[in-house]
Design an enzyme around this catalytic site. Structure first.
Site, PDB file in Angstrom:
ATOM      1  N   ASP A 260       0.820  -1.206   0.000  1.00 17.99           N
ATOM      2  CA  ASP A 260       0.000   0.000   0.000  1.00 17.99           C
ATOM      3  C   ASP A 260       0.861   1.267   0.000  1.00 17.99           C
ATOM      4  OD1 ASP A 260      -2.774   1.165   0.557  1.00 17.99           O
ATOM      5  OD2 ASP A 260      -1.630   2.009   2.230  1.00 17.99           O
ATOM      6  N   GLU A 329       1.696  -0.492  -4.979  1.00 17.02           N
ATOM      7  CA  GLU A 329       0.665   0.454  -5.422  1.00 17.02           C
ATOM      8  C   GLU A 329       1.308   1.795  -5.770  1.00 17.02           C
ATOM      9  OE1 GLU A 329      -3.441   2.486  -3.741  1.00 17.02           O
ATOM     10  OE2 GLU A 329      -1.634   2.498  -2.553  1.00 17.02           O
TER      11      GLU A 329
END
Ligand code: NOJ
Ligand code: MG
Length: 610
Positions: A260, A329
């Site tokens: 993330d 990401e």
């Protein structure tokens, strides 16, 4: 998130960019283009002679390369709160996912990525973790998790977890001890002396990125919510602690991680540096987009962190010879080389969100521009990937229109590389209107109704639509955590399974099977006819089969001559059609004259050439 914020904000920025991009020549790569046609033909001839073939300027060998599992599967993203509730509390859970593994297998998907399932106060639904090595009771416990791993592996399905290294929850014991100045935790977060914020840095969720902590009397940095303090990756103990988190889950059988917010992981050490204005006139003063993020984003130090994680993954790969997957990401990549540097850092791939950003103003040329932004910029050994939806962005049916759901799935599953599908996209689920009162996305709800309407991500996180029953079969409880779409009575897994050939789900399954053909797995790609409506390409291996994929992404019916682009090949046989409404004249098995193919907007065909 950017897309969520910008598209839900109703700005036409992307549309403008798309329109411009259609007029620009594709940047690089093997584009089938009049100007370069002769050169391309010569190169193709050479390639055939050398028994090599091309996509996006890359060369793959014949005999076939040996591919890793993450290169041959679709990655299916599950938002665990919304997939299947097994205990009637209105929130999806791990046992629910186990109940649906056979469905996942029926999609011909061989890998699932779960958004966070770890202990969390759920201010950002698990992207605020208070214990990295335990399961949140909402989702179950470690025993349930172990059962999920073995049930998934029994079915040949790999399990990928979300890894959230940039920040923890403010309720994590590390932060609580850090506030109290207890060693070594006092250095686990990014603190600065009391007083005014040391600089103008802003949170991605709007407003200042610095908050005063009453216990420590100092300010801490948070790239996201106030409840998501940034971890200090310059602290050696923290680095090792997080390596152990990866080891913990791999010891339990996890096959890979999605990382993330990787671009936020480091901030410059000199906290007196202000970030310069971005110059974007359309954004509010306290919006993250009002600044250029020279000191808080994509810092080179991230490279070392990713390399260390890769070393940790390799420890496990060395034990059993099975590849461990690492995808990061990358949200913002104005310059494609920014996202591609993550390959060099040791990630298997950085998420490519280009197709996630397209909307109805993106016709054939524009889609080609985005496809080529990936295929035309990869170096040898870098594997492409495409993403069309996720939990931060509007669904395909809502941004492109229902008529384009099959077209987008056809594109996603026939392009080179690894496709990622967000749950429900195989049905063409739409965004659901979630009122302010029903709203759950706190980063948006906490900022008032108007902001919520623009930036809430709830609409694309609603429960999976399984059947026509109560709450779409998602929960036996009274109240699902987010409203189930009213369309679930007729738009669901059961109805689409028994319906005619052309349901999005049936097409998805067939496309997923077709992807197993060598030419779709690793074959070359050449562009065919491309115009304002049509985007088409040929996938092939030198000795094997060859397919033409042609899709109308425009606003007009298009009649085109494909034979010229195919060097005179006149005939093909339809393997798959989007089938939905449209011209209604194409059927699987039909022999087609490629001199004159008529396609309606949203209509696409996969045609076997040899
Ligand atoms: C990106 C995630 O996809 C999003 O859902 C989350 O809110 C932020 N990172 C912060 O973790
Ligand atoms: Mg539950």
């Amino acid at each position: 998130m950017e897309t969520a914020m910008r598209q839900r904000g109703g700005r036409e920025k992307n549309a403008g960019h798309d329109a411009v991009s259609t007029r620009q020549p594709a940047p690089s790569g093997m584009v089938y283009h009049h100007r370069t046609k002769i050169i391309v033909l010569l190169l193709l001839l050479l390639a055939v002679l050398a028994r090599v073939f091309l996509w996006g300027g890359r060369v793959a060998e014949d005999p076939p390369p040996s591919l890793s599992w993450w290169q041959t599967t679709i990655i299916y993203q599950i938002y665990p709160r919304s997939y299947q509730d097994s205990d009637g509390d209105g929130v999806g859970d791990i046992r629910g996912i186990i109940q649906r593994l056979d469905y996942i297998r029926s999609l011909n998907v061989r890998a699932i990525w779960l958004s966070p399932i770890f202990r969390s106060p759920m201010r950002d639904f698990g992207y605020d973790i208070s214990n990295y090595t335990d399961i949140d009771p909402t989702f179950g416990n470690l025993e349930d998790f172990d059962n999920l791993i073995s049930a998934a592996h029994d079915r040949g399905i790999k399990v990928i977890l979300d890894f959230v290294p940039n920040h923890s929850s403010d309720l994590h014991p590390w932060f609580q001890l850090s506030r109290q100045g207890v060693a070594p935790y006092k250095d686990y977060y990014v603190w600065t002396s009391p007083g005014e914020p040391p600089n103008n840095w802003l949170s991605l969720f709007r407003g200042p990125a610095w908050t005063l902590d009453s216990v420590r009397g100092e300010l801490y940095y948070h790239a996201f919510m106030v409840q998501q303090p940034d971890l200090n990756w310059r602290c050696a103990q923290l680095v090792e602690e997080m390596n152990n988190v990866l080891r913990f889950w791999m010891s339990r059988g996890v096959d890979g991680f999605r990382v993330d917010a990787i671009q936020n992981m480091f901030e410059t050490e000199n906290l007196s540096l202000n970030e310069p204005p971005s110059g974007d006139p359309d954004v509010e003063k306290d919006s993250w987009y009002s600044l250029r993020h020279d000191y808080t984003f994509d810092l080179p130090e991230i490279g070392g962190a990713v390399r260390r994680w890769r070393d940790v993954l390799n420890e496990y790969e060395a034990l059993d010879g099975k590849a461990r997957y690492l995808v990061v990401e990358t949200l913002f990549d104005n310059d494609v080389s920014i996202r591609n540097q993550y390959y060099d850092y040791g990630a298997d791939m950085p998420f490519n969100f280009d197709l996630l950003r397209v909307n109805r103003s993106c016709g054939g040329h524009c889609i080609q521009h985005y496809v080529n932004r990936e295929l035309g910029h990869l170096s040898q050994g870098q594997w492409p990937n495409f993403v069309v939806g996720n939990h931060d962005n509007p669904r395909v049916a809502s941004k492109m229109g229902k008529d384009f759901v099959n077209a987008v799935n056809m594109l996603l599953l026939t392009l080179p590389g690894t496709p990622t599908t967000y749950y429900g996209e195989e049905l063409g689920m739409s965004d659901v209107h979630v009122s302010f009162d029903q709203g759950q996305d706190l980063q948006a709800k906490g900022q008032g109704e108007e902001y919520f309407r623009k930036y809430s991500r709830d609409a694309s996180r609603t429960p999976m639509q399984w059947n026509e029953g109560k709450h779409g079969g998602f929960t036996s409880g009274c109240v699902p955590w987010l409203p189930v779409s009213q369309t679930s009575s007729y738009e669901n897994v059961e109805s689409q399974t028994v319906s005619s050939q052309s349901s999005p789900l049936n097409l998805y399954r067939k496309l997923a099977v077709l992807r197993n053909e060598p030419c779709f797995q690793y074959g070359g790609l050449e562009y065919g006819v491309v115009n304002d409506n049509i985007f088409s390409y040929i996938r092939s291996t030198p000795a094997g089969e060859s397919y033409l994929v042609t899709i109308n992404f425009g606003h007009d019916v298009s009649i085109d001559n494909f034979a010229d682009a195919l060097n005179g090949v006149r005939l093909g046989e339809i393997t798959l059609t989007t089938g939905n409404l449209k011209s209604g004249k194409y059927h699987v098995g039909d022999k087609m004259d490629l001199y004159q193919l008529e396609l309606y907007p949203g209509e696409g065909l996969v045609i076997k050439l040899r």
